[in-house]
Every structure is written in C-alpha cells, then in structure tokens.
Design an enzyme around this catalytic site. Structure first.
Site, PDB file in Angstrom:
ATOM      1  N   HIS A  24       5.264  -8.126 -12.512  1.00 54.16           N
ATOM      2  CA  HIS A  24       4.632  -6.466 -13.195  1.00 54.16           C
ATOM      3  C   HIS A  24       6.140  -6.182 -13.722  1.00 54.16           C
ATOM      4  O   HIS A  24       6.343  -4.749 -13.116  1.00 54.16           O
ATOM      5  CB  HIS A  24       3.984  -5.172 -11.846  1.00 54.16           C
ATOM      6  CG  HIS A  24       5.063  -5.383 -10.694  1.00 54.16           C
ATOM      7  ND1 HIS A  24       5.759  -4.413 -10.401  1.00 54.16           N
ATOM      8  CD2 HIS A  24       3.927  -5.577  -9.096  1.00 54.16           C
ATOM      9  CE1 HIS A  24       6.045  -4.543  -9.363  1.00 54.16           C
ATOM     10  NE2 HIS A  24       4.817  -4.864  -8.363  1.00 54.16           N
ATOM     11  N   HIS A  78       0.780  -4.588   4.898  1.00 55.59           N
ATOM     12  CA  HIS A  78       0.641  -3.629   3.440  1.00 55.59           C
ATOM     13  C   HIS A  78      -0.890  -4.625   2.483  1.00 55.59           C
ATOM     14  O   HIS A  78      -0.798  -6.075   2.002  1.00 55.59           O
ATOM     15  CB  HIS A  78       1.495  -4.613   2.593  1.00 55.59           C
ATOM     16  CG  HIS A  78       1.933  -4.114   1.084  1.00 55.59           C
ATOM     17  ND1 HIS A  78       1.707  -2.923   0.570  1.00 55.59           N
ATOM     18  CD2 HIS A  78       2.755  -4.247   0.543  1.00 55.59           C
ATOM     19  CE1 HIS A  78       1.896  -2.929  -0.495  1.00 55.59           C
ATOM     20  NE2 HIS A  78       2.656  -3.326  -0.621  1.00 55.59           N
ATOM     21  N   GLU A  80      -0.995  -4.804  -1.059  1.00 51.89           N
ATOM     22  CA  GLU A  80      -0.652  -5.047  -2.445  1.00 51.89           C
ATOM     23  C   GLU A  80      -1.060  -6.004  -2.557  1.00 51.89           C
ATOM     24  O   GLU A  80      -1.061  -7.155  -1.404  1.00 51.89           O
ATOM     25  CB  GLU A  80       0.702  -5.100  -2.710  1.00 51.89           C
ATOM     26  CG  GLU A  80       0.662  -4.567  -4.298  1.00 51.89           C
ATOM     27  CD  GLU A  80       2.566  -4.611  -4.648  1.00 51.89           C
ATOM     28  OE1 GLU A  80       2.980  -3.756  -4.588  1.00 51.89           O
ATOM     29  OE2 GLU A  80       2.310  -4.385  -6.437  1.00 51.89           O
ATOM     30  N   ASP A  82      -0.398  -8.881  -3.643  1.00 46.76           N
ATOM     31  CA  ASP A  82       0.230 -10.353  -3.498  1.00 46.76           C
ATOM     32  C   ASP A  82       0.539 -10.839  -2.289  1.00 46.76           C
ATOM     33  O   ASP A  82       0.717 -11.780  -1.871  1.00 46.76           O
ATOM     34  CB  ASP A  82       2.005 -10.185  -4.480  1.00 46.76           C
ATOM     35  CG  ASP A  82       2.358  -8.582  -3.475  1.00 46.76           C
ATOM     36  OD1 ASP A  82       1.743  -7.628  -3.181  1.00 46.76           O
ATOM     37  OD2 ASP A  82       3.985  -9.012  -3.618  1.00 46.76           O
ATOM     38  N   HIS A 145       6.243  -0.613   0.795  1.00 45.98           N
ATOM     39  CA  HIS A 145       6.237  -0.620  -0.600  1.00 45.98           C
ATOM     40  C   HIS A 145       5.214   1.587  -1.076  1.00 45.98           C
ATOM     41  O   HIS A 145       5.873   1.568  -2.310  1.00 45.98           O
ATOM     42  CB  HIS A 145       6.580  -1.245  -1.638  1.00 45.98           C
ATOM     43  CG  HIS A 145       5.909  -1.120  -2.361  1.00 45.98           C
ATOM     44  ND1 HIS A 145       5.215  -2.873  -3.040  1.00 45.98           N
ATOM     45  CD2 HIS A 145       6.683  -0.814  -3.632  1.00 45.98           C
ATOM     46  CE1 HIS A 145       5.536  -2.387  -4.420  1.00 45.98           C
ATOM     47  NE2 HIS A 145       6.459  -1.044  -4.859  1.00 45.98           N
ATOM     48  N   ASP A 164       7.271  -6.301   2.638  1.00 52.21           N
ATOM     49  CA  ASP A 164       7.862  -5.495   1.606  1.00 52.21           C
ATOM     50  C   ASP A 164       9.753  -5.765   1.807  1.00 52.21           C
ATOM     51  O   ASP A 164      10.522  -6.378   1.249  1.00 52.21           O
ATOM     52  CB  ASP A 164       7.412  -4.703   0.646  1.00 52.21           C
ATOM     53  CG  ASP A 164       6.556  -5.568  -0.509  1.00 52.21           C
ATOM     54  OD1 ASP A 164       5.616  -6.741  -0.760  1.00 52.21           O
ATOM     55  OD2 ASP A 164       5.888  -4.230  -1.144  1.00 52.21           O
ATOM     56  N   TYR A 190      16.267  -7.075  -5.495  1.00 45.36           N
ATOM     57  CA  TYR A 190      14.870  -6.183  -4.509  1.00 45.36           C
ATOM     58  C   TYR A 190      14.539  -4.920  -4.189  1.00 45.36           C
ATOM     59  O   TYR A 190      13.761  -4.308  -5.028  1.00 45.36           O
ATOM     60  CB  TYR A 190      14.676  -7.548  -3.914  1.00 45.36           C
ATOM     61  CG  TYR A 190      12.798  -7.412  -2.884  1.00 45.36           C
ATOM     62  CD1 TYR A 190      12.039  -8.200  -4.131  1.00 45.36           C
ATOM     63  CD2 TYR A 190      12.693  -6.295  -2.551  1.00 45.36           C
ATOM     64  CE1 TYR A 190      10.592  -7.798  -2.786  1.00 45.36           C
ATOM     65  CE2 TYR A 190      11.405  -6.087  -1.896  1.00 45.36           C
ATOM     66  CZ  TYR A 190      10.198  -6.590  -2.091  1.00 45.36           C
ATOM     67  OH  TYR A 190       9.574  -6.934  -1.325  1.00 45.36           O
ATOM     68  N   HIS A 223       8.216 -11.769   0.884  1.00 48.15           N
ATOM     69  CA  HIS A 223       9.044 -13.028   0.328  1.00 48.15           C
ATOM     70  C   HIS A 223      10.331 -12.915   0.535  1.00 48.15           C
ATOM     71  O   HIS A 223      11.386 -12.738   1.003  1.00 48.15           O
ATOM     72  CB  HIS A 223       9.088 -11.522  -1.188  1.00 48.15           C
ATOM     73  CG  HIS A 223       7.645 -10.561  -1.922  1.00 48.15           C
ATOM     74  ND1 HIS A 223       6.765 -11.885  -2.353  1.00 48.15           N
ATOM     75  CD2 HIS A 223       6.957  -9.663  -1.742  1.00 48.15           C
ATOM     76  CE1 HIS A 223       5.908 -11.474  -2.738  1.00 48.15           C
ATOM     77  NE2 HIS A 223       6.396  -9.731  -2.346  1.00 48.15           N
TER      78      HIS A 223
END
Ligand SMILES: Cc1cc2nc3c(=O)[nH]c(=O)nc-3n(C[C@H](O)[C@H](O)[C@H](O)COP(=O)(O)O)c2cc1C
Ligand SMILES: [Fe+2]
Ligand SMILES: [Fe+2]
Length: 399
Positions: A24, A78, A80, A82, A145, A164, A190, A223
């Site tokens: 993004h 989370h 989100e 991903d 996040h 995250d 990051y 990640h």
C-alpha cells in the site's frame, strides 16, 4: 517440506511473498512474509493466517505438522487483510475451530468476511486459552497497528507473537534476525512508515509490558524475521518511540528548471560545514518510504519546492501530506524554493511543516535563478538550523 520449529511444539507456517514491491504505497524492494504459527499441544492453535492468494502455501506448511482439520483455535491478532485474507479458507478446512479476537477485531471481522457459522470468542487483556500444557495469554495493543490489534503470549515458551509490532518487510529463506545482516534497517523502515504515528502509544505499551514483568526469549512478528535476541529490537523501539535522533538533516526537494536544486545543494553544503550529516533526495527520483525511514532518526527536515500555479509542486505536496500523517517527533526545519512572480510554495510548505509538528526556524525564497548572494544566504540558513537543532535537542533532554 521442512518444519520450522521456533519453540517446543511451535512452528512457523507462514508464506513468503518474494515479489511484493509495493505494500500500500510503501516500497518493499526485498518482498515480505506473512508469518503464521501453529502451536501443537493437546489442543492445536493457529496464530494468524496469510494474505489471500497464499492459502495453499499456508496449508502445505500446516500439513507438514498436523492435519489442518483438527485446528481448535484460530487466533486473529489483527484483522488487516495481509493476516486475515486466508481466514475464510482456513475456516472451510478447520470448520470446528473457534476464532479468537478482541472485541473490535470480532466486530471488524463481520465487516470484512462472511462469518456465518463461525464460533468467535472475544478476548481482552489478561484473558487466556489453555491448550493443555501451554496457555495462550492475550494483551490488547490498540492502534499497533489498527484498533483491533492484540498480541499473544505463550508463557511456557517465553514467546511473544507480536503481529505487526517488531516486523520488517523481508522475504528470505532465513527465519531469524541474527541470520540476516541489516535487519534493523528494515525494522526501522517498517517502524517509520507503519508505526511512527503511534510512537507515544508504543512507548506506553513497552512500559506496560515492562511492568507486567513477562519474560520474553523470542519475539515472533507477522512480517519478516523472528527475534531470538529480543533485547535488540526492544531497545530499538524504545529509541524510536522516544524520538532519539542523530546529528543529521534530511533535505527533500523537487525542481522544474534547476533553481530550487541549486538552493538545495548550497543548503546541503552549509549543513556539512556546520558539522551535521546531510542526505539529499529529489522527490521524483526517490523512494518516499526510505526518506521517511531516514527522517525517523534525523534532527532536521528541510523541504524545497518551486512555485507552480501559486502553490507547491505536486510531488512535494504529496510528500508533505504523507509526512504529516506520520507525525515525526522533535524535528526542526525550514522551507526553501524558487519562484518567478507572486510565489506561494515556500509559505505553503512552512504551514504544512508546522501542522506536522516540525519547528520551523525560518525560510528562504529566491526569485528565478539564485545568484552568489542567494546561495550564501542558503548556506547561512543551514548554519542557523543546525544551531537550532543543537539547542532544541539539549532543551528536550534537559528541560
Ligand atoms: C508551469 C509553471 C507554473 C508556474 N507558476 C508560477 C506561479 O504561479 N507563481 C510564481 O511565482 N512562479 C511561477 N512559476 C515560475 C517558477 O516558480 C520559476 O520559474 C522558478 O524559478 C522555478 O524554479 P525551479 O527552477 O526550481 O523549477 C511557474 C513556472 C512554471 C514552469
Ligand atoms: Fe497491519
Ligand atoms: Fe501486517
């Protein structure tokens, strides 16, 4: 397929996205991973899933360890996409599993997916789920996040599954940070692009985790690399969240006919002569996420633009909008630029810098092409901002 056991009975089952180059808007030259973990006890838990499109890789990695059909809990740290993009596919296979999320997470899952028929358990800080010998504890980390975030802690393994937080966008066949030189640079990039706006919250959360006196041997984010020497990344987060900075100026600009660029180079030389390091970026030729990573640890931010149609050049305006959202802490700076008649860009940059929370010491505008005197004035302003940065930072550390 090999099994990656990160603690006794805890396995990495994530997916490697080798070719992702833009997350993004954040450029990811090294790709990324979506990390998920299987915890195998008398009861089996899957912690997080992977981005849509990577379900088959997740399933194959799970199958190397256990039958996915017997998963009892799917922990959603989370929502989100991903991390939750494969949740529906996971729930088709593990149809008896209970999804575990925070209250916000449960609400948001209903908006993102068709959750009909799923058992969803809502948890808050301090709640636990027993897997037999191991117990999962949950700590809500809102805005790290998104509002729904939480982290999962396994006391028996001193293992923090941090989602995250503490992540980096790196695709690699290595799994541990100590096997990947330069990992801290990616962690900083990051932090700067994803977490910088929440620095005050991060400082508080680190303090809260400190007060809870939980022992952490391994931090496994969602990640990139896993930290089995967590002190390194915890110290780095402490520094970034409290606004620790180096004697560096980050100078960004754009130019149509080269005048603003001449000013930029004179200012950059002034910064060097005044004893600071400087890094210079033309905004249409640079990776903005990399610039923001540099701003994270710098004391000075300098922004230049020619005037176009009474205002800021679009790349500079776009960059300022991005930077404003990220709310860098404790910076000083100034605006500069060339104009032809009425001007306008420099005033507009000043106002943007102020709204970003950057202390503006002065500014400089030059009509058309800068002459020798103008370039001297640019250099003098560079000295002034370095002086101000020195005073400003000693005022912060010794109020
Ligand atoms: C498309 C265009 C629009 C411009 N609009 C303005 C303007 O509205 N007001 C102004 O003072 N100068 C305006 N200028 C003049 C430039 O600001 C001036 O040429 C300046 O020296 C350019 O700096 P640069 O060499 O860094 O691009 C405009 C120039 C161009 C090419
Ligand atoms: Fe996220
Ligand atoms: Fe993420």
């Amino acid at each position: 397929m090999n099994r990656v056991e990160i603690a006794d009975g805890v396995y990495w089952v994530g997916a490697i996205d080798w070719n992702l180059r833009d997350f993004h808007g954040y450029l990811t030259p090294r790709g990324t991973t979506y990390n998920a973990y299987i915890i195998k006890d008398s009861v089996v838990a899957l912690v997080d899933t992977v981005k849509a499109g990577f379900f088959d890789e997740l399933r194959r990695r799970i199958e190397a360890i256990t039958d996915p059909g017997i998963i009892d809990y799917v922990i959603v740290n989370h929502v989100e996409m991903d991390h939750s993009g494969s949740l529906s596919r996971v729930m088709e296979v593990a149809s008896d599993a209970t999804v575990v999320a925070t209250e916000k997470g449960s609400e948001e899952l209903q908006m993102l997916y068709d959750c009909d028929g799923w058992a969803i358990k809502t948890v808050k800080t301090g709640d636990t789920v027993s897997l037999g010998e191991k117990t999962l504890s949950f700590i809500e980390t809102p805005m790290l996040h998104w509002p729904d975030n939480m982290v999962t802690y396994v006391a028996e393994d001193r293992l923090l599954l941090s989602n995250d937080a503490f992540g980096q966008h790196i695709a690699s066949s290595k799994r541990y940070s100590d096997e990947y030189p330069g990992v801290l640079d990616d962690a900083a990039k990051y932090y700067a692009n994803i977490l910088m706006p929440f620095s005050p919250l991060i400082a508080k959360t680190l303090q809260k985790i400190g007060e809870m006196e939980i022992e952490i041997d391994v931090i496994a984010p969602s990640h990139g690399m896993i930290w089995r020497d967590p002190g390194i990344i915890l110290d780095a987060y402490q520094g970034w969240s409290s606004g620790e900075s180096n004697d560096t100026a980050i100078l960004v600009y754009d130019t149509m006919w080269g005048s603003t660029e001449k000013m930029a180079l004179a200012i950059a030389q002034g910064i060097i002569d005044a004893g600071f390091e400087v890094k210079v970026y033309h905004l249409r030729r640079s990776d903005w996420s990399e610039i923001v990573r540099e701003i994270l640890e710098a004391k000075i931010v300098l922004v230049g633009s020619p005037t176009i149609n009474n205002g800021i050049f679009p790349s500079v305006g776009g960059f300022l909008t991005y930077l404003r959202g990220l709310r860098p802490k404790d910076k000083v700076g100034f605006a500069f630029g060339s104009y032809g008649w009425g001007g306008g860009a420099v005033k507009a940059i000043e106002s943007e810098l102020e709204k970003t929370g950057i202390k503006v010491v002065d500014s400089i505008s030059v009509k058309f092409v800068p002459g020798a005197d103008d370039l001297d004035a640019c250099a003098r302003l560079a000295w002034k901002v370095v002086d101000e940065a020195r005073n400003f930072n000693s005022a912060i550390s010794h109020p």
